[in-house]
Design an enzyme around this catalytic site. Structure first.
Site, PDB file in Angstrom:
ATOM      1  N   GLY A   1       4.224  -0.595   2.540  1.00 48.28           N
ATOM      2  CA  GLY A   1       4.086  -1.367   3.731  1.00 48.28           C
ATOM      3  C   GLY A   1       2.847  -1.541   4.542  1.00 48.28           C
TER       4      GLY A   1
ATOM      5  N   GLY B   1       2.055   2.265   5.583  1.00 50.50           N
ATOM      6  CA  GLY B   1       1.876   3.274   4.575  1.00 50.50           C
ATOM      7  C   GLY B   1       3.010   3.164   3.580  1.00 50.50           C
TER       8      GLY B   1
ATOM      9  CG  ASP C   1       6.661  -6.664  12.050  1.00 52.09           C
ATOM     10  OD1 ASP C   1       7.086  -7.999  11.617  1.00 52.09           O
ATOM     11  OD2 ASP C   1       6.363  -5.948  11.026  1.00 52.09           O
TER      12      ASP C   1
END
Length: 985
Positions: free
Chosen positions: A681, A684, A813
């Site tokens: 992602g 990481g 998010d």
């Protein structure tokens, strides 16, 4: 001689000229030309997956072609290819060369592109249907089509200004249907009132504003007038009472004010009337004269006074929806007794008197909703035999007496809600027949007796609320058969005996409240296995024994074992100040670490010397094992190198744990290798870790941007270091996230940090993300119940972040890929904000307002001009997730068009009753599409452009609960003589 030759030559030329003209205009020539026009049409739509053109083959006569009708001379008069799954652009330049064409119907297809001005050449058209397609642009001038009688453009995709002037001379027009199109806002055009033969006017959801002109009364031939979902204001004109032929009048969801016009009683042919969701006031006495009414909807207004007693004599009345007004007085005694009555919803008024006994006389009633009024008396026994009832809601009244036994066992009932009344008597064994009931809410009454063992046969139960009654006896031992049970509220009764072990088989439980009873015995240790449990209240009972160590593993938002007879040591993870109030009133409890409780003594019969010897022996063995472990560790690290020769174990790690850990730092570090990689992602890599005890974890590995280039190749994700000035802020964020305890938020076990990178250790969710299950090769068919549970679970997780923490936590998010699913497909919010915060502060220093907070397709529109996010930004993103659940579509898809997303796509297609159904995922069965539409409505509220108009997440959770099996959706006759579906609160 030369003159004679010249004369004969001229005659010959004239002969051949006349011959050519005759051949060109002969019927054979025209028919040949018509064939070519049809073949051109077939070619233009050649990408359609349809069987409509199978018969369009030569040498067949064109009059035998599918969809073609000819006159007695063999010329085409009708071309009807509606509902044929056609796609493409219509070639009007050739279609309008059919000289006798009177009817052109292409409705209910997937045609697209513009409609060109060549349509104006179809001068003999009497019937034109282009509705329910995907055309674009303006609808053209059609002033030449003066013979039109039928014009149907519903939900066709047209926008801009409608060419009203071109209709001025359409003196024969009977049907004008242009609703469900995103036209520019306009006021009622005068041209409409010149259409004296108009009998059907459908202009719903097409951006009309201003007042309804009094000239509407001139259209005396009207039988149907639909103006719903617009921006109309002012009063309903009294002239509307001149429309004596009206069969249906739809005005709902506008901004109409004032009273119902005097004279409305003159509309004696009216069968369907809906003026809901306006600001109308006064009484509804005019309705008492409309004896032919089949369906009456006036909900969400400000009406006062009594319901006309004449309603009790209406022979056709099937649906009555008057909720959220200020009505008083009784319901007519014979209401609903004459026709196949379907449902009534008069909730949230101030109605009094008894419940009419005959509404299910014909055995067809589906919904009885009388919530929050002042009804008195008993429930008529007749409803115990109403086998068709799905919703029975009479809560928040002053009803009394014994509930008829048959009510408990209604075979189709989805919800029984009689809470907040004065009922007495038992819940009978008839409940075994309620196989589809999901909610049983009987709290705050005077019910008594034992809870029947047969309740375990009501296998669809999701919520049981029997609190605040006088129930006694034991908890039914078969309760473990209720596998779907989510909420169990038994508090404030007189229950006795032990808590049955079988309760632990209710694997979906999130809320258990058995406080204030007389329960005894031990707390079942298996309660610790209920992974979804969020609230446990067993206070004020007579429970004894130890607190099970297993309860330490629960993620509880509410925990209360106070005032029982518990004894022994408090489990270490529960022996904290935060739980002091949850454990008071148990004088036998002790703790080695919490000074608020007495200190635990050494085991009985063991002297201090013996204890010291045992401790020394254990320490010695431990030192030996650690030495062996260190030797094996050093040997193994020589082999445990990454490809670049660097081992994670070469670094110095700092471990911060936020829960009791059952693993070591080494187990985590050993698992950070390529074969365990399960995802990458923006922040990481993510690895799946299998512990020695077979437990599974998810570990996110984030590298520092200041590391050397060799380490940068591992991941592009930046990470703060201890040398960074923002390190303390990073630690504060981790501390905030680590304090979260909610069943719908992924648990963060610990962080393991070094100068070069950081490891975040989370619980592992085996079913991946919601995105995977909706949009990827891992896609699975999610039934509506599952989608709904995912929606409300995720909403509760966000509600906790916004409202349940000490300080609000912004996710920033929210998206379907950050909603993970456990083994039971229960949702958990993940990756809430940390990665974005880290990246922002490490990449641009102090100014974080310019960082893109979110993912394309989920980002709230205000971010484009404020560059800031708040709770309402999360609400918008969650609204997009709801749209994914309802439509099955991604936030960004090519079909939406350039620079369009799912929000704009839904907005452009949400044009009326018919179009709503087309938005819902076709994989959702028809029986559940009405429920899906309720969630769609919430999604639209969440994605409103103005943040101030969006609900809070707390309100979203409330609305989603109400969108569950609480309200009934009714069906009444609608436009174009088709069924239309209307949400009933």
């Amino acid at each position: 001689m030369s003159n004679t030759c010249s004369y004969h030559h001229q005659k010959t030329c004239l002969y051949w000229y006349l011959t050519l003209v005759f051949c060109f205009f002969s019927p054979f020539s025209v028919k040949s030309n018509e064939l070519q026009i049809l073949l051109n049409l077939k070619s233009a739509l050649n990408k359609s997956t349809t069987t409509a053109f199978n018969s369009w083959q030569t040498p067949n006569s064109i009059c035998t072609f599918n969809g073609i009708t000819c006159n007695h001379e063999g010329f085409i008069t009708e071309l009807d290819l509606s509902t044929q799954n056609l796609t493409g652009i219509l070639p009007f330049e050739s279609l309008c060369k059919l000289p006798s064409l009177e009817k052109l119907s292409f409705g209910y297809n997937s045609l697209h592109g513009p409609i060109t001005g060549e349509l104006n050449n179809c001068v003999k058209l009497q019937y034109l249907d282009l509705g329910n397609n995907f055309f674009t642009g303006f609808f053209p001038d059609i002033s030449s089509l003066i013979q039109l009688k039928f014009l149907h453009l519903n939900k066709s995709g047209f926008s801009g200004k409608f060419p009203w002037k071109s209709l001025e001379n359409f003196t024969d027009l009977a049907v004008l249907s242009i609703g469900d199109n995103p036209f520019d806002r306009f006021q009622f055009p005068d041209q409409i009132f010149k259409l004296k033969k108009l009998n059907w006017l459908y202009m719903a959801n097409c951006s009309i504003e201003g007042k309804i002109p009094s000239a509407i009364g001139d259209l005396i031939e009207l039988i149907n007038l639909e103006l719903e979902y617009n921006f109309l204001s002012g009063e309903i004109p009294i002239e509307i009472s001149k429309l004596h032929n009206l069969w249906q009048l739809e005005l709902y969801y506008n901004n109409l004010t004032g009273k119902l016009p005097v004279g409305l009683r003159n509309l004696t042919k009216l069968e369907f009337f809906d003026a809901s969701a306006n600001k109308l006031e006064g009484n509804i006495s005019e309705m008492g004269y409309l004896s032919n009414l089949v369906s009456l909807h006036l909900y969400q207004n400000k009406f006062t006074g009594e319901i006309p007693p004449e309603f009790g004599q209406f022979r056709k009345l099937v649906n009555l929806s008057l909720y959220e007004n200020m009505l008083t007085g009784p319901l007519p005694e014979n209401l609903g007794s004459w026709a196949n009555f379907d449902y009534i919803d008069v909730s949230e008024n101030s109605l009094t008197g008894p419940i009419p006994p005959y509404m299910c006389k014909q055995g067809t009633m589906r919904g009885l909703l009388l919530v929050q009024n002042r009804f008195t008396g008993e429930i008529p026994a007749s409803y115990g035999n109403c086998k068709t009832l799905k919703r029975f809601r009479v809560n928040n009244n002053s009803l009394s007496g014994v509930v008829p036994a048959g009510i408990w066992g209604l075979p189709m009932v989805d919800i029984i809600d009689i809470a907040y009344n004065r009922f007495d008597g038992p819940i009978t064994s008839d409940i075994k027949n309620a196989k589809v009931m999901s909610i049983l809410s009987v709290g705050f009454n005077r019910l008594s007796g034992e809870l029947p063992q047969e309740i375990s046969k009501a296998i669809s139960l999701v919520k049981i609320e029997v609190n605040d009654n006088k129930f006694s006896g034991k908890i039914p031992h078969g309760i473990g058969e209720l596998k779907r049970l989510n909420i169990l509220k038994f508090h404030n009764n007189m229950l006795s005996g032990s808590i049955p072990e079988s309760l632990c088989s209710c694997v979906s439980l999130s809320d258990i409240n058995m406080a204030v009873n007389s329960l005894s015995g031990k707390i079942p240790s298996c309660l610790g296995s209920l992974a979804t449990l969020n609230s446990l209240n067993l206070s004020l009972n007579e429970l004894s024994g130890k607190i099970p160590e297993s309860l330490s593993s629960l993620k509880l938002n509410l925990f209360d074992l106070s005032y029982n007879r518990l004894a022994g040591p408090i489990p270490e993870s529960l022996s904290i100040e935060a739980y002091n109030g949850s454990l008071v009133g148990n004088p036998g409890l002790c703790s080695s670490t919490n000074r608020s409780f007495k200190r635990c003594q050494l085991g009985s019969g063991m002297s201090k010397d013996v204890h010291t010897i045992i401790v020394c022996f254990v320490i010695g063995v431990t030192v030996l094992l650690v030495s062996i472990g260190c030797f094996l560790y050093l040997k193994r690290t020589e082999k445990d190198k990454n490809g670049d020769g660097h081992s994670l174990k070469e670094e110095s790690w700092d471990v911060k744990s936020f829960h009791v850990l059952t693993f070591t730092e080494d187990e985590i570090l050993d698992s950070i290798k390529q074969e365990n990689l399960i995802g990458k992602g923006g922040s990481g890599n993510v690895y799946k870790v299998m512990l020695s005890n077979r437990a599974e974890l998810a570990v996110k590995h984030i590298w520092n941007t200041k590391s050397n280039s060799r380490r940068k190749t591992r991941s592009s994700a930046p990470m703060l270091t201890k040398h960074d000035g923002k390190a303390k802020e990073f630690e504060a964020e981790v501390r905030t996230l680590s304090s979260i305890r909610h069943v719908n938020v992924v648990k963060l076990y610990c962080s393991i940090t070094s100068e070069d990178s950081s490891l975040l250790v989370y619980e592992y969710l085996p079913n991946g993300s919601l995105w995977d299950r909706l949009h990827t090769s891992k896609k699975m068919e999610l039934d509506w119940d599952t989608r709904y549970e995912i929606a409300i679970g995720a909403a509760k997780g966000l509600e906790y972040l916004h409202h349940g923490c000490e300080k609000p936590v912004l996710h920033r998010d929210v998206k379907s890929s950050n909603i993970l699913l456990d083994e039971y497909l229960k949702p958990k919010i993940s990756d809430f904000g940390l990665a974005k915060i880290v990246q922002a502060k490490s990449s641009i220093g102090n100014d974080s307002t310019h960082v893109i907070a979110g993912t394309h397709g989920y980002i709230a529109p205000e971010y484009g001009y404020t560059c800031k996010v708040d709770e309402k930004s999360d609400v918008y993103s969650f609204g997009v997730v709801l749209l994914e659940l309802v439509t099955g579509k991604k936030p960004i898809e090519q079909e939406y068009g350039e620079n369009k997303d799912i929000v704009s796509w839904v907005g452009s297609n949400l044009k009326g009753k018919e179009s709503v159904l087309s938005i819902v995922d076709p994989n959702i069965p028809h029986a559940f599409k009405e429920d899906a539409m309720k969630v769609l409505k919430i999604a639209i509220l969440c994605t409103t452009t103005l943040p101030a108009l969006r609900p809070t997440m707390r309100r979203v959770v409330q609305m989603l609960k109400e969108a569950g099996p609480y309200r009934l959706v009714g069906i009444v006759i609608g436009k174009d003589s088709n069924l239309k579906e209307k949400e009933n609160h």
